[in-house]
Design an enzyme around this catalytic site. Structure first.
Site, mmCIF file in Angstrom:
data_model
loop_
_atom_site.group_PDB
_atom_site.id
_atom_site.type_symbol
_atom_site.label_atom_id
_atom_site.label_comp_id
_atom_site.label_asym_id
_atom_site.label_seq_id
_atom_site.Cartn_x
_atom_site.Cartn_y
_atom_site.Cartn_z
ATOM 1 N N GLU A 195 -0.600 -34.623 -27.268
ATOM 2 C CA GLU A 195 -1.788 -34.511 -26.411
ATOM 3 C C GLU A 195 -3.033 -35.003 -27.144
ATOM 4 O O GLU A 195 -4.025 -34.276 -27.312
ATOM 5 C CB GLU A 195 -1.960 -33.073 -25.897
ATOM 6 C CG GLU A 195 -0.787 -32.654 -25.020
ATOM 7 C CD GLU A 195 -0.992 -31.396 -24.180
ATOM 8 O OE1 GLU A 195 -1.959 -30.655 -24.414
ATOM 9 O OE2 GLU A 195 -0.156 -31.182 -23.268
ATOM 10 N N GLU A 318 6.879 -32.292 -22.034
ATOM 11 C CA GLU A 318 6.461 -30.931 -21.671
ATOM 12 C C GLU A 318 6.425 -30.832 -20.154
ATOM 13 O O GLU A 318 5.694 -31.574 -19.500
ATOM 14 C CB GLU A 318 5.084 -30.592 -22.254
ATOM 15 C CG GLU A 318 5.145 -30.298 -23.745
ATOM 16 C CD GLU A 318 3.834 -29.808 -24.336
ATOM 17 O OE1 GLU A 318 3.071 -29.123 -23.624
ATOM 18 O OE2 GLU A 318 3.591 -30.124 -25.510
HETATM 19 O O1 AHR Z 1 3.377 -25.672 -24.126
HETATM 20 C C1 AHR Z 1 2.155 -25.080 -24.399
HETATM 21 C C2 AHR Z 1 1.088 -26.092 -24.720
HETATM 22 O O2 AHR Z 1 0.823 -26.867 -23.598
HETATM 23 C C3 AHR Z 1 1.415 -27.101 -25.786
HETATM 24 O O3 AHR Z 1 1.195 -26.616 -27.063
HETATM 25 C C4 AHR Z 1 0.493 -28.224 -25.473
HETATM 26 O O4 AHR Z 1 1.005 -29.466 -25.871
HETATM 27 C C5 AHR Z 1 0.296 -28.124 -23.973
HETATM 28 O O5 AHR Z 1 -1.018 -28.188 -23.622
#
Ligand code: AHR
Length: 514
Positions: A195, A318
């Site tokens: 991110e 994610e």
């Molecule tokens: O999964 C939780 C968080 O969500 C992670 O650390 C981040 O990459 C995302 O914003």
């Protein structure tokens, strides 16, 4: 009067209404040339809340929870049954604060740091590189290491690659041997930051593209067959400009995967309870989950412009549902229960990934244990598997199977004038010749009659498994851990080249045909 034309017209009307009223899943005839990459079924374990500590690792000295080198045996056994193909670690946002050298060597000498992203708790680094990579060996899964770009150094990440992958003599491989591991682990998957548009450094896409190029250049490994699979930190949901810029600016020789993060969330300011949600909140969650379909298609279309041969994978590293934490738990730990709503998200999202397998070749559900849409929850020495776990277990038949292209005509699930398809599906042919069709009905109240048109495909046997429950908001609790589990599905009948399915409300079914 000749009534025949009138009767014919009436029966045409009735049959077209039936077709229209039903859901139709059509398996398209063809060669089924695309493979559903098993890495779509990947997981993600971050140093966040009770995911690693407590959830996975209880420490070598623990006397109450059975473990192997500090890693819970119950969790290992449960994860093995999912055939998890890869596991992403150590974050997430944590990755861009993580200095891997803090997590090697004698445990008593490792420095303690503060986990600034997740609850401000002390991280004693007792679970580090060796612990993680040895655990991956135990699980039979491929590690996916997320490198620190945000607060790290190029040399630091290059050293990590050398430490875990280099077979010969070098400062880093010597250090690894000093720490008790002779053979390298040969880690293929590497994330270059996480991110980068947010917790990974709040960078612009142009700036990150340059940073990426620099890091990727020095992360070299001549011993890994096929080279490293470097994954660029990708877009936040519908930030298409991010994808466009990275595809334009990063040379293909430096990147194998481009990430994408999207969570099914109602509203980031008012995420709602994981278990006590209204019908409206249910609809909004499912709408946000269904948005993944559009995201995958639009990001893929941008990638197609720069990479028409689809050499770069879209890596959704994610995904999952994100709600308020359970009452009384640390807000920074992201601990949430997991109901049949989560099973709906999982079934639908995995169908989306399967159907876009040509470009989506890797994905990671967030997260494995005790965090967000977990497959496993733990409490002391107790462990349970969630409805999401069961979906992943039922869908494992799609791993590395050949995708069967399908067309789906679905009834709509509507709420306050908005609608999304009620039925989603995907199909594949496994190596043993069995065809599997996974079906999801997200309608919380109505069963769905589904006609599956097998086209020219011929089968003799049909079996099925179903995941549903009495109530949508049901979940597995520590008092009743086996409450929701798959059962034999009897609602599908095959005749000639058609299957008629009655799919209960909020359910996931996987049919096996041979
Ligand atoms: O999964 C939780 C968080 O969500 C992670 O650390 C981040 O990459 C995302 O914003």
């Amino acid at each position: 009067m000749n009534k025949k034309p009138l009767i014919a017209l009436l029966s045409l009307l009735i049959s077209s209404t039936t077709l229209w009223a039903q859901n139709l899943v059509k398996l398209l005839p063809g060669k089924d040339t695309i493979t559903i990459n098993k890495h779509i079924y990947g997981h993600f374990a971050e140093h966040l809340g009770r995911c690693i500590y407590d959830g996975i690792y209880v420490g070598e000295d623990n006397k109450t929870v059975p473990h192997t080198n500090g890693v819970r045996n119950d969790v290992i056994e449960a994860l093995k049954k999912l055939n998890i193909p890869n596991l992403r670690w150590p974050g997430g946002c944590f990755a861009d604060t993580y200095h891997w050298k803090d997590g090697i060597g004698p445990k008593g000498k490792r420095p303690s740091i503060v986990n600034t992203w997740w609850g401000g708790v002390t991280e004693n680094n007792s679970f580090g590189t060796h612990d993680f990579l040895n655990m991956c060996e135990l699980l039979g899964t491929e590690p996916y290491l997320a490198g620190n770009v945000g607060s790290g150094e190029v040399q630091e990440l290059a050293d990590w690659v050398q430490y875990v992958n280099f077979d010969g003599k070098s400062p880093m491989s010597d250090l690894r041997r000093e720490n008790g591991r002779d053979k390298p682990w040969k880690v293929k998957f590497w994330g270059v930051g996480n991110e980068a548009w947010g917790c990974g450094g709040n960078m612009t896409p142009e700036y990150y593209a340059d940073v990426y190029r620099k890091y990727a250049t020095f992360m070299s490994d001549w011993t890994n067959s096929g080279g490293l699979f470097r994954i660029a930190s990708g877009a936040n949901s519908d930030n298409y400009e991010w994808t466009e810029t990275l595809m334009k600016k990063i040379p293909k020789s430096l990147v194998k995967g481009l990430a994408l993060h999207h969570y099914a969330v109602i509203d980031w300011q008012k995420k709602g309870s994981a278990t006590m949600y209204t019908d409206e909140q249910y609809f909004k969650t499912m709408k946000s989950a269904w948005f993944m379909n559009e995201l995958v298609e639009k990001h893929s279309a941008i990638m197609d412009k720069y990479d028409p041969k689809k050499e770069i994978a879209l890596v959704v590293d994610e995904w999952g549902g994100w709600y308020e934490v359970e009452p009384g738990t640390n807000p920074g730990f992201l601990y949430q229960q997991n109901t049949m709503r989560d099973a709906m998200i999982a079934g639908m999202t995995l169908n989306i990934f399967n159907n876009h397998a040509e470009r989506v070749r890797m994905a990671n559900l967030a997260q494995t244990v005790n965090v967000l849409q977990a497959v496993i929850l733990t409490e002391g020495d107790k462990m349970l598997v969630t409805p999401t776990y069961h979906v992943l277990e039922m869908y494992k038949v799609h791993q590395d199977a050949r995708l069967v292209p399908i067309e789906v005509n679905s009834q709509e699930l509507s709420f306050n004038g908005e609608s999304i398809p009620a039925v989603s599906a995907s199909a594949s042919i496994a190596e043993d010749g069995n065809t599997h069709i996974s079906l999801v009905n997200i309608d919380p109240k109505n069963q769905q009659e589904i006609t599956i048109d097998l086209s020219d495909r011929k089968y003799k046997n049909l079996n099925g498994r179903l995941l549903t429950s009495k109530k949508l908001r049901d979940y597995n609790s520590f008092e009743n851990p086996g409450y929701i589990k798959p059962e034999i599905f009897k609602g599908a009948k095959m005749k000639n080249n058609q299957i008629s399915v009655t799919l209960p409300p909020f359910s996931v079914a996987v049919l096996a045909l041979n």
